[in-house]
Design a protein around this motif. Structure first.
Motif, PDB file in Angstrom:
ATOM      1  N   MET A   1       0.839  -1.190   0.000  1.00 50.60           N
ATOM      2  CA  MET A   1       0.000   0.000   0.000  1.00 50.60           C
ATOM      3  C   MET A   1       0.877   1.244   0.000  1.00 50.60           C
ATOM      4  N   GLU A   2       0.368   2.279  -0.629  1.00 47.42           N
ATOM      5  CA  GLU A   2       1.144   3.513  -0.779  1.00 47.42           C
ATOM      6  C   GLU A   2       1.154   4.311   0.520  1.00 47.42           C
ATOM      7  N   LEU A   3       2.342   4.803   0.884  1.00 46.54           N
ATOM      8  CA  LEU A   3       2.505   5.649   2.058  1.00 46.54           C
ATOM      9  C   LEU A   3       2.140   7.083   1.676  1.00 46.54           C
ATOM     10  N   THR A   4       1.235   7.692   2.420  1.00 44.49           N
ATOM     11  CA  THR A   4       0.821   9.065   2.145  1.00 44.49           C
ATOM     12  C   THR A   4       0.982   9.914   3.399  1.00 44.49           C
ATOM     13  N   VAL A   5       1.112  11.226   3.202  1.00 43.67           N
ATOM     14  CA  VAL A   5       1.206  12.194   4.291  1.00 43.67           C
ATOM     15  C   VAL A   5       0.056  13.177   4.136  1.00 43.67           C
ATOM     16  N   ARG A   6      -0.630  13.451   5.233  1.00 39.24           N
ATOM     17  CA  ARG A   6      -1.725  14.417   5.183  1.00 39.24           C
ATOM     18  C   ARG A   6      -1.931  15.031   6.556  1.00 39.24           C
ATOM     19  N   GLN A   7      -2.628  16.166   6.551  1.00 34.06           N
ATOM     20  CA  GLN A   7      -2.970  16.808   7.820  1.00 34.06           C
ATOM     21  C   GLN A   7      -4.187  16.122   8.414  1.00 34.06           C
ATOM     22  N   ALA A   8      -4.112  15.802   9.696  1.00 35.27           N
ATOM     23  CA  ALA A   8      -5.236  15.173  10.379  1.00 35.27           C
ATOM     24  C   ALA A   8      -6.339  16.196  10.612  1.00 35.27           C
ATOM     25  N   ILE A  60      -1.658  18.676  13.148  1.00 30.52           N
ATOM     26  CA  ILE A  60      -1.204  17.293  13.281  1.00 30.52           C
ATOM     27  C   ILE A  60      -1.048  16.750  11.870  1.00 30.52           C
ATOM     28  N   TRP A  61       0.148  16.283  11.561  1.00 29.83           N
ATOM     29  CA  TRP A  61       0.415  15.664  10.270  1.00 29.83           C
ATOM     30  C   TRP A  61       0.693  14.191  10.499  1.00 29.83           C
ATOM     31  N   ILE A  62       0.059  13.352   9.699  1.00 27.69           N
ATOM     32  CA  ILE A  62       0.175  11.913   9.861  1.00 27.69           C
ATOM     33  C   ILE A  62       0.670  11.282   8.563  1.00 27.69           C
ATOM     34  N   ALA A  63       1.311  10.141   8.708  1.00 29.94           N
ATOM     35  CA  ALA A  63       1.730   9.345   7.553  1.00 29.94           C
ATOM     36  C   ALA A  63       1.201   7.940   7.751  1.00 29.94           C
ATOM     37  N   GLY A  64       0.846   7.311   6.651  1.00 31.51           N
ATOM     38  CA  GLY A  64       0.368   5.941   6.718  1.00 31.51           C
ATOM     39  C   GLY A  64      -0.299   5.550   5.426  1.00 31.51           C
ATOM     40  N   THR A  65      -1.125   4.542   5.525  1.00 32.06           N
ATOM     41  CA  THR A  65      -1.904   4.103   4.376  1.00 32.06           C
ATOM     42  C   THR A  65      -3.299   4.688   4.496  1.00 32.06           C
ATOM     43  N   GLU A  66      -4.133   4.376   3.556  1.00 32.15           N
ATOM     44  CA  GLU A  66      -5.504   4.906   3.589  1.00 32.15           C
ATOM     45  C   GLU A  66      -6.243   4.490   4.857  1.00 32.15           C
ATOM     46  N   SER A  67      -5.924   3.306   5.389  1.00 34.37           N
ATOM     47  CA  SER A  67      -6.677   2.780   6.528  1.00 34.37           C
ATOM     48  C   SER A  67      -5.906   2.745   7.838  1.00 34.37           C
ATOM     49  N   HIS A 136       5.437  -0.117  12.663  1.00 32.45           N
ATOM     50  CA  HIS A 136       5.755   0.533  11.385  1.00 32.45           C
ATOM     51  C   HIS A 136       7.061   1.323  11.426  1.00 32.45           C
ATOM     52  N   ARG A 137       7.854   1.124  12.450  1.00 31.54           N
ATOM     53  CA  ARG A 137       9.144   1.812  12.513  1.00 31.54           C
ATOM     54  C   ARG A 137      10.088   1.259  11.452  1.00 31.54           C
ATOM     55  N   GLY A 138      10.905   2.146  10.911  1.00 27.69           N
ATOM     56  CA  GLY A 138      11.859   1.748   9.899  1.00 27.69           C
ATOM     57  C   GLY A 138      11.288   1.680   8.496  1.00 27.69           C
ATOM     58  N   LYS A 139      10.045   2.127   8.325  1.00 29.23           N
ATOM     59  CA  LYS A 139       9.402   2.078   7.012  1.00 29.23           C
ATOM     60  C   LYS A 139       9.363   3.439   6.320  1.00 29.23           C
TER      61      LYS A 139
END
Length: 198
Positions: A1-8, A60-67, A136-139
């Motif tokens: 899954m693609e890693l994305t960054v967005r504002q919470a 707050i800025w978060i990174a992760g997948t869509e879910s 998810h550390r190191g990703k």
């Protein structure tokens, strides 16, 4: 899954609280503050209050997948010294009201240190905290947030690195160590001031 960054947003509140409660207890400054303190109180009281305030007053800025949230960061817009001074006063008052709780005493020490050492160069953005969920550390989630924020920076950004590893990451992302390091007492970590000036 693609890693994305967005504002919470406020719609992300519960998910951000849950992820932050998992990601932050072993962050070195937090771990030093909480040493011997019930983690449940931190997770159930402090984390929701911190996230609610950050959603209201900061970003707050978060990174992760869509879910899934992998990493969380809190960025403050600092226009004057008023905020760090106010937070130090609040932390001292809280520590004085319950003097037998070491976590409150240590939190007050950190707030007082930040009050005295926080730069008086305004405006700037302040990275208050960045943490990654252990699974998810190191990703690259924390680095993705930093890359996004530095690329979009319109004013300088400031932070305190709390480990050698984080200082190396920040250096790779364009931050430079400046000023005097600050050693927290009782075997606490060393905070290293760093600036990103674009």
């Amino acid at each position: 899954m693609e890693l994305t960054v967005r504002q919470a947003s406020t719609q992300d509140r519960d998910a951000v609280i849950a992820a932050f409660a998992i990601a932050s207890p072993d962050e070195v400054v937090t771990a030093w503050i909480l040493e011997g303190h019930p983690i449940e109180q931190f997770s159930d009281q402090y984390v929701p209050a911190l996230i609610d305030r950050a959603l209201r007053d900061d970003e707050i800025w978060i990174a992760g997948t869509e879910s899934e949230i992998w990493a969380i960061s809190i960025w403050q817009h600092v226009e004057s010294a008023d905020r760090v001074e106010r937070e130090a006063v609040e932390a001292r008052a809280q520590a004085e009201s319950v003097p037998d709780i070491r976590a409150l005493q240590r939190a007050a020490v950190v707030s007082e240190l930040l009050e005295h050492s926080h730069p008086r160069e305004f405006p700037h953005r302040y990275l208050q905290v960045i943490v990654t969920v252990p699974a998810h550390r190191g990703k690259g989630a924390g680095a993705a947030i930093l890359a996004h924020q530095t690329k979009a920076a319109s004013v300088p950004a400031y932070l305190e690195a709390s480990t050698d590893r984080s200082a190396r990451l920040y250096t790779r992302m364009g931050f430079a160590q400046t000023g005097t390091n600050h050693d927290l007492p009782d075997g606490g970590p060393t905070l290293r001031p760093m600036w990103f000036r674009g």
